[in-house]
Design a protein around this motif. Structure first.
Motif, PDB file in Angstrom:
ATOM      1  N   GLY A  30      21.358  -9.769   5.199  1.00 40.33           N
ATOM      2  CA  GLY A  30      21.294  -9.671   6.654  1.00 40.33           C
ATOM      3  C   GLY A  30      20.335  -8.571   7.071  1.00 40.33           C
ATOM      4  N   GLN A  31      20.495  -7.437   6.425  1.00 39.70           N
ATOM      5  CA  GLN A  31      19.628  -6.303   6.774  1.00 39.70           C
ATOM      6  C   GLN A  31      18.169  -6.584   6.387  1.00 39.70           C
ATOM      7  OE1 GLN A  31      21.145  -2.372   5.734  1.00 39.70           O
ATOM      8  NE2 GLN A  31      23.124  -3.300   5.274  1.00 39.70           N
ATOM      9  N   GLU A  32      18.019  -7.231   5.211  1.00 38.01           N
ATOM     10  CA  GLU A  32      16.655  -7.535   4.776  1.00 38.01           C
ATOM     11  C   GLU A  32      15.961  -8.499   5.735  1.00 38.01           C
ATOM     12  OE1 GLU A  32      17.173  -8.803   0.725  1.00 38.01           O
ATOM     13  OE2 GLU A  32      17.804  -6.757   0.184  1.00 38.01           O
ATOM     14  N   MET A  33      16.745  -9.388   6.307  1.00 39.08           N
ATOM     15  CA  MET A  33      16.191 -10.344   7.260  1.00 39.08           C
ATOM     16  C   MET A  33      15.557  -9.595   8.441  1.00 39.08           C
ATOM     17  SD  MET A  33      18.185 -13.626   8.730  1.00 39.08           S
ATOM     18  CE  MET A  33      19.426 -12.825   9.676  1.00 39.08           C
ATOM     19  N   ILE A  34      16.258  -8.564   8.913  1.00 45.14           N
ATOM     20  CA  ILE A  34      15.713  -7.780  10.029  1.00 45.14           C
ATOM     21  C   ILE A  34      14.394  -7.126   9.590  1.00 45.14           C
ATOM     22  CG2 ILE A  34      16.100  -5.774  11.516  1.00 45.14           C
ATOM     23  CD1 ILE A  34      19.109  -6.391  11.403  1.00 45.14           C
ATOM     24  N   GLU A  35      14.412  -6.506   8.392  1.00 49.06           N
ATOM     25  CA  GLU A  35      13.223  -5.800   7.912  1.00 49.06           C
ATOM     26  C   GLU A  35      12.016  -6.743   7.817  1.00 49.06           C
ATOM     27  OE1 GLU A  35      16.263  -3.371   5.136  1.00 49.06           O
ATOM     28  OE2 GLU A  35      14.314  -3.828   4.214  1.00 49.06           O
ATOM     29  N   GLN A  36      12.269  -7.935   7.255  1.00 49.28           N
ATOM     30  CA  GLN A  36      11.169  -8.891   7.070  1.00 49.28           C
ATOM     31  C   GLN A  36      10.637  -9.405   8.396  1.00 49.28           C
ATOM     32  OE1 GLN A  36      12.313 -11.956   4.374  1.00 49.28           O
ATOM     33  NE2 GLN A  36      12.228 -10.570   2.615  1.00 49.28           N
ATOM     34  N   ASP A  37      11.574  -9.691   9.315  1.00 44.88           N
ATOM     35  CA  ASP A  37      11.156 -10.210  10.615  1.00 44.88           C
ATOM     36  C   ASP A  37      10.295  -9.203  11.356  1.00 44.88           C
ATOM     37  OD1 ASP A  37      12.404 -12.565  10.175  1.00 44.88           O
ATOM     38  OD2 ASP A  37      14.034 -12.293  11.612  1.00 44.88           O
ATOM     39  N   ILE A  38      10.617  -7.904  11.190  1.00 45.02           N
ATOM     40  CA  ILE A  38       9.817  -6.882  11.872  1.00 45.02           C
ATOM     41  C   ILE A  38       8.351  -7.002  11.425  1.00 45.02           C
ATOM     42  CG2 ILE A  38       9.405  -4.387  12.045  1.00 45.02           C
ATOM     43  CD1 ILE A  38      12.492  -4.027  11.925  1.00 45.02           C
ATOM     44  N   LEU A  39       8.176  -7.209  10.118  1.00 47.97           N
ATOM     45  CA  LEU A  39       6.826  -7.323   9.589  1.00 47.97           C
ATOM     46  C   LEU A  39       6.183  -8.658   9.993  1.00 47.97           C
ATOM     47  CD1 LEU A  39       7.325  -5.843   6.026  1.00 47.97           C
ATOM     48  CD2 LEU A  39       6.103  -4.813   7.960  1.00 47.97           C
ATOM     49  N   GLU A  40       6.911  -9.743   9.720  1.00 46.55           N
ATOM     50  CA  GLU A  40       6.333 -11.075   9.929  1.00 46.55           C
ATOM     51  C   GLU A  40       6.082 -11.388  11.400  1.00 46.55           C
ATOM     52  OE1 GLU A  40       8.545 -14.239   8.065  1.00 46.55           O
ATOM     53  OE2 GLU A  40       8.589 -13.084   6.184  1.00 46.55           O
ATOM     54  N   HIS A  41       7.023 -11.008  12.228  1.00 49.05           N
ATOM     55  CA  HIS A  41       6.921 -11.410  13.635  1.00 49.05           C
ATOM     56  C   HIS A  41       6.496 -10.260  14.526  1.00 49.05           C
ATOM     57  CE1 HIS A  41       8.760 -15.386  12.953  1.00 49.05           C
ATOM     58  NE2 HIS A  41       9.476 -14.752  12.033  1.00 49.05           N
ATOM     59  N   ARG A  42       6.047  -9.176  13.935  1.00 44.51           N
ATOM     60  CA  ARG A  42       5.619  -7.983  14.666  1.00 44.51           C
ATOM     61  C   ARG A  42       6.664  -7.607  15.732  1.00 44.51           C
ATOM     62  NH1 ARG A  42       1.692  -9.325  17.602  1.00 44.51           N
ATOM     63  NH2 ARG A  42       1.697 -11.515  17.059  1.00 44.51           N
ATOM     64  N   LEU A  43       7.923  -7.596  15.327  1.00 45.40           N
ATOM     65  CA  LEU A  43       8.974  -7.216  16.281  1.00 45.40           C
ATOM     66  C   LEU A  43       8.880  -5.716  16.531  1.00 45.40           C
ATOM     67  CD1 LEU A  43      12.062  -9.117  14.789  1.00 45.40           C
ATOM     68  CD2 LEU A  43      10.472  -9.886  16.561  1.00 45.40           C
ATOM     69  N   ASN A  44       9.204  -5.296  17.760  1.00 42.88           N
ATOM     70  CA  ASN A  44       9.266  -3.864  18.032  1.00 42.88           C
ATOM     71  C   ASN A  44      10.558  -3.441  18.742  1.00 42.88           C
ATOM     72  OD1 ASN A  44       8.681  -4.892  20.517  1.00 42.88           O
ATOM     73  ND2 ASN A  44       6.506  -4.310  20.440  1.00 42.88           N
ATOM     74  N   ARG A  45      11.448  -4.391  18.935  1.00 40.00           N
ATOM     75  CA  ARG A  45      12.795  -4.049  19.442  1.00 40.00           C
ATOM     76  C   ARG A  45      13.786  -4.961  18.723  1.00 40.00           C
ATOM     77  NH1 ARG A  45       9.787  -1.141  21.713  1.00 40.00           N
ATOM     78  NH2 ARG A  45       9.892  -0.269  23.819  1.00 40.00           N
ATOM     79  N   ILE A  46      14.976  -4.404  18.380  1.00 38.57           N
ATOM     80  CA  ILE A  46      15.974  -5.199  17.659  1.00 38.57           C
ATOM     81  C   ILE A  46      17.314  -5.128  18.401  1.00 38.57           C
ATOM     82  CG2 ILE A  46      17.286  -5.450  15.487  1.00 38.57           C
ATOM     83  CD1 ILE A  46      14.268  -6.054  15.200  1.00 38.57           C
ATOM     84  N   VAL A  47      17.949  -6.285  18.544  1.00 34.80           N
ATOM     85  CA  VAL A  47      19.312  -6.343  19.095  1.00 34.80           C
ATOM     86  C   VAL A  47      20.194  -7.042  18.060  1.00 34.80           C
ATOM     87  CG1 VAL A  47      20.793  -7.395  20.856  1.00 34.80           C
ATOM     88  CG2 VAL A  47      18.597  -6.368  21.512  1.00 34.80           C
ATOM     89  N   VAL A  48      21.273  -6.393  17.653  1.00 37.63           N
ATOM     90  CA  VAL A  48      22.230  -7.048  16.762  1.00 37.63           C
ATOM     91  C   VAL A  48      23.534  -7.215  17.519  1.00 37.63           C
ATOM     92  CG1 VAL A  48      23.554  -6.910  14.630  1.00 37.63           C
ATOM     93  CG2 VAL A  48      21.173  -6.155  14.656  1.00 37.63           C
ATOM     94  N   SER A  49      23.990  -8.442  17.522  1.00 36.73           N
ATOM     95  CA  SER A  49      25.197  -8.778  18.254  1.00 36.73           C
ATOM     96  C   SER A  49      26.282  -9.043  17.206  1.00 36.73           C
ATOM     97  CB  SER A  49      24.857 -10.024  19.064  1.00 36.73           C
ATOM     98  OG  SER A  49      25.916 -10.424  19.814  1.00 36.73           O
ATOM     99  N   ALA A  50      27.180  -8.070  17.034  1.00 36.09           N
ATOM    100  CA  ALA A  50      28.142  -8.168  15.931  1.00 36.09           C
ATOM    101  C   ALA A  50      29.427  -7.433  16.300  1.00 36.09           C
ATOM    102  CB  ALA A  50      27.512  -7.600  14.662  1.00 36.09           C
ATOM    103  N   CYS A  51      29.772  -6.454  15.459  1.00 31.76           N
ATOM    104  CA  CYS A  51      31.041  -5.747  15.660  1.00 31.76           C
ATOM    105  C   CYS A  51      30.823  -4.498  16.507  1.00 31.76           C
ATOM    106  CB  CYS A  51      31.617  -5.383  14.307  1.00 31.76           C
ATOM    107  SG  CYS A  51      30.433  -4.493  13.282  1.00 31.76           S
ATOM    108  N   SER A  52      31.783  -3.557  16.418  1.00 35.41           N
ATOM    109  CA  SER A  52      31.683  -2.318  17.188  1.00 35.41           C
ATOM    110  C   SER A  52      30.594  -1.426  16.606  1.00 35.41           C
ATOM    111  CB  SER A  52      33.020  -1.589  17.136  1.00 35.41           C
ATOM    112  OG  SER A  52      32.846  -0.252  17.501  1.00 35.41           O
ATOM    113  N   PRO A  53      29.808  -0.760  17.458  1.00 27.82           N
ATOM    114  CA  PRO A  53      28.808   0.178  16.945  1.00 27.82           C
ATOM    115  C   PRO A  53      29.446   1.290  16.104  1.00 27.82           C
ATOM    116  CG  PRO A  53      28.904   0.237  19.371  1.00 27.82           C
ATOM    117  CD  PRO A  53      29.760  -0.889  18.913  1.00 27.82           C
TER     118      PRO A  53
END
Lengths: 411, 665
Positions: free
Chosen positions: B56-79
């Motif tokens: 799950g975490q790796e997916m975020i890391e890869q997407d940042i590179l591949e899709h040039r993401l610059n903001r991340i929102v994770v919708s899950a449990c309590s912070p």
């Protein structure tokens, strides 16, 4: 046994929740909030252990709960165990799970027990019939209910005579209207109310038994007949609060009548007078010079948590020395008159059971007191009877707290 | 690290977690992701079974590179649970970790709702709010501050003693503060301990002595913490040291003063023996007390009360000059990085359950009093005797007094069954009395405990299943103080009225009445019962919600000695791992002043609960110490000129979030 303030708070905590559900039956009980508490029973046996007649029951409260949980409750009705329950609230007051035994479960079982009885104890049957027919268990004429007021020594107006309006509606109740020693209680109460200048009135001959004991032996039909009647009468008048000297009626008005729309503040004479103690105390001039022990009535003590006000009233009387019996406050022993016990003495005797009033009077005698003070009209007759059969070297008399207070008023 | 250029368009990645079935069973996560994908600025929206897992975490890391993401929102449990995890993942992907927003659709959504459609709608709104907010996030930096390596241990019972020794042995300096004149706590009062029946003093005294002698432990007995300032890593603790009228550094522990006291015989109730024995106004609580220093009780000492004593104690002390009858209380301040709270418990006051007769009948004792009677150094020298000196022939031990009871304490006190079995054994051993244990359930979990139960049962203790309902005097001839114990034997369905010579009440454990004060001092939380609340019942059992404050022993809940010691070791390890790192990282969600707009009205200064705001006299402006600011936002909301702002809670961030939340789906 000295109860600390903490003890009183702890034992009073159980009394917070007065809600009962009108349509609760043994079939739906376990689905109600009270029923869920029953499911939390840990079968510790405190109820059976503290029950004054526990050793005479095939099904003491603990076993009843177990049978109910197992779906075998019908077997309980084949025994007459529940007839021996005097509704003293001891099991409920000590239950570590706060299960409302005397309020909810036991009356339901009692009703079924009565229905299944092949033969109803005659004395009880007569009293219930009298209550239905005459509005009092003695079978006295309802037209003579207010006759005692002629001997009160002070005016005791009916609310009708006062134009239908009064601050306090004093619900006199049966024993205190008809029974000679009960009338002493009423006369004393009238004198005290007058001395304090309270604005009060009675219902007079319109009043009928509040029905608490009918309810607790779970003649629910009889109880509802009386409730319906009294509610109509209340509706005719304007009053701010209802006061009664009978803890059983007090109990009924607090716990059962609200189910039928009753919403007046209710007080018992003893705590009411305690509320006026500052003004009352200077009037208590006559020294009584006696040692007094106080018997906690079940409905006023365990059920309402009112332990200290009667004692403080007694201490306010000049010359009174207060001593305690072994069992006092939450641990007091019932006089045996509740839950229909008043009319089951013959039945109890036939079953070889000791009269609780005798067990209790022995404790009173052991204190060496001159006076056994009470705050329930049943207790006067029960303890006076018990004194006739239990030997004692030193004289001891039974007096209601209000009688002692009125005595001390002087002339 | 990727530093976004000013003009670079915002590209948000949204990740919706199934959390197994925890979320997915109530929220249609696919629908939420599809909805998120259409929101302005969202470049990628995905769901995954467990976002917190490595893939799950790796997916975020890869997407940042591949899709040039610059903001991340994770919708899950309590912070509280995983904000840290995902910030790390964002950082690993090359972004500033604060270009991240977490949405709680588990605790605040799937776990508390019952309509799938409505829960899904709510999740969409929450995600939209986060997406709109994260647009405005700024890169922030985590700052480090040095940590003070000293530790305060509050309470000198077995838990506090063990925690202090573990840390001191690891080379950390420990301040051990104890309210009573000696350390040792309840364990020092016990005779033997279950299940091994080894002598409590034999195992405890060496540890007490080790505390007294340890170069890394500063032991302050008869002392109380009155004030706590500062924050994790840098607490300033104020301690009130009550006068014992004997100077600790001069007293040699010879006890000649006690011998010489004008009271020839001990006359006053001895607290250590729970009033069963007597002591003089000058006394040592018990022979193995640590520190082994006498104390003078100002309530009973003639000199301290009236100033008219011959002061034979001072005379006896002579040149040592250790007695100082004019000693005043001392206020000391210490600096520590972490605190271990080990303030223990008190036993239930059985007078609150009046039908057991405690306080009314002299032959009714509580279990702690029996421990003192059995103890060789107790008031009877280890003899179990009734107040009239006779040995009891029959004894009832009543379990669950002040436990499992709605009228008193609802909880099971956990140790009473086992100590009741132990007392049954010890009383029988000393008196040969017949022992009856009245129980509701016998609870003997733990290593070797059931075996102990078997052993005691085989010794012939009568185990009766039924809670005692009444205890009253036997009125028959020659009863001589005998009591009747009335209960239902529930296994026989029979009412017992058992005559016994002695009743022992197995009183439960409860929080100290002043626990709420300690809770406030250290900014902790309490559970409903009043015990201090651990941060997580399973995974953070010795931490609290206050950073740097740890728990050990019965102040957290009833437990036996092995568990208290284990917990003390854990608390010591947690404190050690915190302070040994040397520094702590500060959350950057702190408030700051825009000096140009500050009017210098000072209204924020008294409002700050962490005393983080000061006033710069030269500039006439307020100043916020970042290291002290906990980001509560009080000053931000109160500032009349709007000159205080807060990282991660700037106006544009909050308002965009609200707009996102309230917009129509």
């Amino acid at each position: 046994m000295i109860a600390t303030q903490e003890t009183i708070d702890a034992t009073a905590a159980i009394f917070d929740d007065l809600r009962c559900q009108k349509n609760t039956s043994l079939d739906n009980l376990l689905e109600t909030p009270d029923g869920r508490r029953i499911l939390s029973c840990i079968q510790c046996g405190t109820c059976a252990g503290t029950c004054p007649y526990g050793e005479h029951m095939d099904y003491p409260p603990r076993r009843i709960i177990n049978m109910l949980q197992r779906g075998l409750i019908d077997e309980v009705f084949r025994s007459d165990s529940m007839l021996r329950c005097v509704s003293c609230y001891a099991c409920m007051a000590k239950c570590p799970r706060n299960i409302r035994l005397s309020d909810v479960l036991l009356p339901l079982v009692k009703e079924q027990t009565l229905i299944h009885l092949t033969e109803m104890p005659a004395e009880l049957q007569k009293s219930l019939q009298n209550t239905l027919r005459y509005g009092n268990p003695m079978g006295e004429s309802s037209r003579k209910r207010a006759a005692w007021t002629a001997t009160a020594g002070v005016p005791v107006p009916t609310i009708g005579e006062k134009g239908g309006v009064a601050d306090i509606l004093w619900f006199v109740e049966c024993y205190t209207s008809y029974y000679a020693r009960g009338q002493d209680n009423s006369r004393a109460t009238a004198r005290l109310f007058h001395a304090l200048g309270l604005d009060f009135a009675i219902l007079g001959n319109e009043e009928k038994c509040a029905g608490d004991c009918g309810q607790l032996t779970w003649e629910s039909g009889l109880f509802e007949t009386l409730t319906d009647y009294n509610m109509v009468v209340f509706g005719k008048y304007k009053f701010k609060r209802l006061v009664t000297g009978d803890p059983h009626a007090f109990n009924a008005f607090r716990i059962r009548y609200p189910l039928f729309g009753f919403d007046y503040p209710v007080d018992h004479t003893t705590p009411l007078l305690h509320g006026h103690l500052d003004r009352l105390k200077p009037m208590l001039k006559k020294k009584l010079d006696c040692t007094v022990t106080y018997h906690d009535s079940c409905c006023l003590g365990r059920r309402a948590g009112c332990y200290e006000p009667p004692r403080e009233l007694l201490r306010a009387i000049p010359g009174v020395k207060l001593v305690e019996m072994t069992h006092n406050r939450v641990n007091a022993i019932c006089c045996g008159g509740g839950g229909g016990g008043m009319w089951l003495d013959t039945f109890f005797k036939a079953k070889g059971m000791e009269r609780l009033s005798e067990r209790r009077i022995r404790e009173a005698i052991r204190t060496g007191a001159d006076v056994l003070a009470v705050s329930c009209p049943y207790e006067i007759s029960r303890f006076e009877d018990a004194l006739k059969t239990v030997g004692h070297d030193k004289p001891i008399v039974v007096r209601d707290v209000v009688e002692l207070l009125a005595d001390s008023l002087g002339d | 690290m990727i530093v976004p250029k000013k003009k670079e368009p915002i590209r948000v990645g949204v990740y919706v977690c199934h959390c197994g079935v925890n979320i997915a069973s109530m929220v249609d996560v696919e629908q939420v992701a599809q909805y998120a994908a259409k929101l302005p600025g969202v470049a990628v929206a995905r769901t995954y079974k467990y976002m917190c897992s490595d893939p799950g975490q790796e997916m975020i890391e890869q997407d940042i590179l591949e899709h040039r993401l610059n903001r991340i929102v994770v919708s899950a449990c309590s912070p509280l649970l995983h904000e840290h995890t995902f910030r790390k993942a964002v950082e690993k992907g090359g972004l500033n970790p604060f270009f991240f927003q977490m949405v709680n659709i588990r605790e605040h959504n799937s776990w508390v709702h019952t309509s799938r459609a409505e829960a899904t709608q709510k999740a969409m709104s929450l995600v939209r709010a986060a997406v709109q907010r994260v647009f405005h996030h700024k890169p922030l930096e985590v700052k480090k501050v040095p940590i003070n390596p000293n530790v305060l241990v509050l309470g000198g019972g077995i838990a506090g003693i063990h925690a202090a020794l573990v840390l001191a042995n690891a080379g950390k300096h420990v301040y051990l503060v104890e309210r009573e004149p000696t350390i040792g706590g309840h364990m020092a009062k016990f005779d033997k301990t279950f299940p091994t029946l080894d002598c409590a003093a034999c195992v405890l005294s060496p540890k007490m002595a080790a505390v007294g002698n340890h170069p890394n432990i500063t032991l302050w007995t008869y002392s109380e913490v009155t004030k706590v300032d500062g924050f994790v890593g840098n607490f300033r603790i104020t301690v009130r040291r009550k006068p014992r009228y004997v100077l600790e550094d001069l007293c040699t522990g010879c006890q000649e003063c006690i011998e010489a006291c004008v009271y020839r015989e001990p006359k006053f109730k001895d607290e250590f023996n729970l009033g069963l024995g007597k002591r003089k106004p000058v006394y040592l609580p018990f022979p193995q007390a640590v520190p082994p220093i006498a104390i003078i009780d100002p309530e009973t000492c003639i000199e301290l009360k009236t100033g008219k004593c011959k002061k034979t104690c001072v005379e006896a002390c002579g040149d040592r000059k250790a007695i100082d009858l004019k000693q005043q209380e001392e206020i000391r301040e210490i600096q520590v990085g972490a605190v271990i709270v080990a303030t223990g418990f008190r036993v239930f006051d059985a007078r609150r359950a009046p039908f057991f007769g405690y306080g009314t009948y002299p032959n009714v004792y509580n279990a702690l009093e029996i421990e003192r009677l059995i103890n060789a150094s107790g008031p009877t020298g280890g003899e179990i005797v009734l107040p009239d000196g006779r040995k009891p022939k029959s004894v009832a031990i009543i379990h669950c007094v002040g436990s499992r009871d709605e009228h008193t304490n609802r909880w099971c006190s956990r140790v009473c069954c086992l100590y009741s079995l132990k007392l049954a054994h010890l009383i029988h051993e000393r008196t040969e009395a017949q022992i009856h244990n009245f129980y509701i359930d016998v609870r003997t979990p733990g290593k070797s405990m059931e075996e102990f139960y078997n052993r005691i049962a085989e010794e012939g203790v009568k185990l009766i299943r039924g809670k005692v309902a009444d205890v009253y005097p036997d009125t028959s001839e020659g009863a001589n103080g005998r009591l009747i114990v009335q209960a239902e034997d529930t296994l026989m369905s029979r009412i017992l009225k058992l005559p016994v010579d002695m009743v022992v009440l197995a009183v439960g454990l409860e929080p100290h009445p002043d626990a709420p004060n300690v809770r406030r001092l250290f900014n902790m939380s309490c559970s409903n019962e009043g015990y201090f609340l651990e941060r997580h019942p399973k995974l953070a059992p010795v931490s609290t919600f206050a950073d740097g404050i740890f728990l050990a022993g019965c102040c957290q809940g009833p437990k036996d000695i092995p568990d208290s010691v284990a917990q003390a070791g854990a608390a010591a390890a947690e404190a050690f791992s915190l302070i040994d790192k040397g520094h702590i990282e500060l959350e950057p969600n702190t408030a700051f002043i825009t000096e140009a707009e500050c009017s210098g009205c000072k209204s924020c200064i008294p409002l700050c609960p962490y005393t983080a705001i000061s006033f710069l006299e030269d500039k006439k402006k307020a100043f916020i110490n970042e290291a002290l600011c906990k980001g509560c936002g009080t000053c931000v909301a109160s500032c009349p000129s709007g000159s205080i702002r807060q990282n991660l809670f700037e106006d544009d961030e909050i308002f965009s979030e609200i707009q996102g939340l309230l917009a129509e789906v």
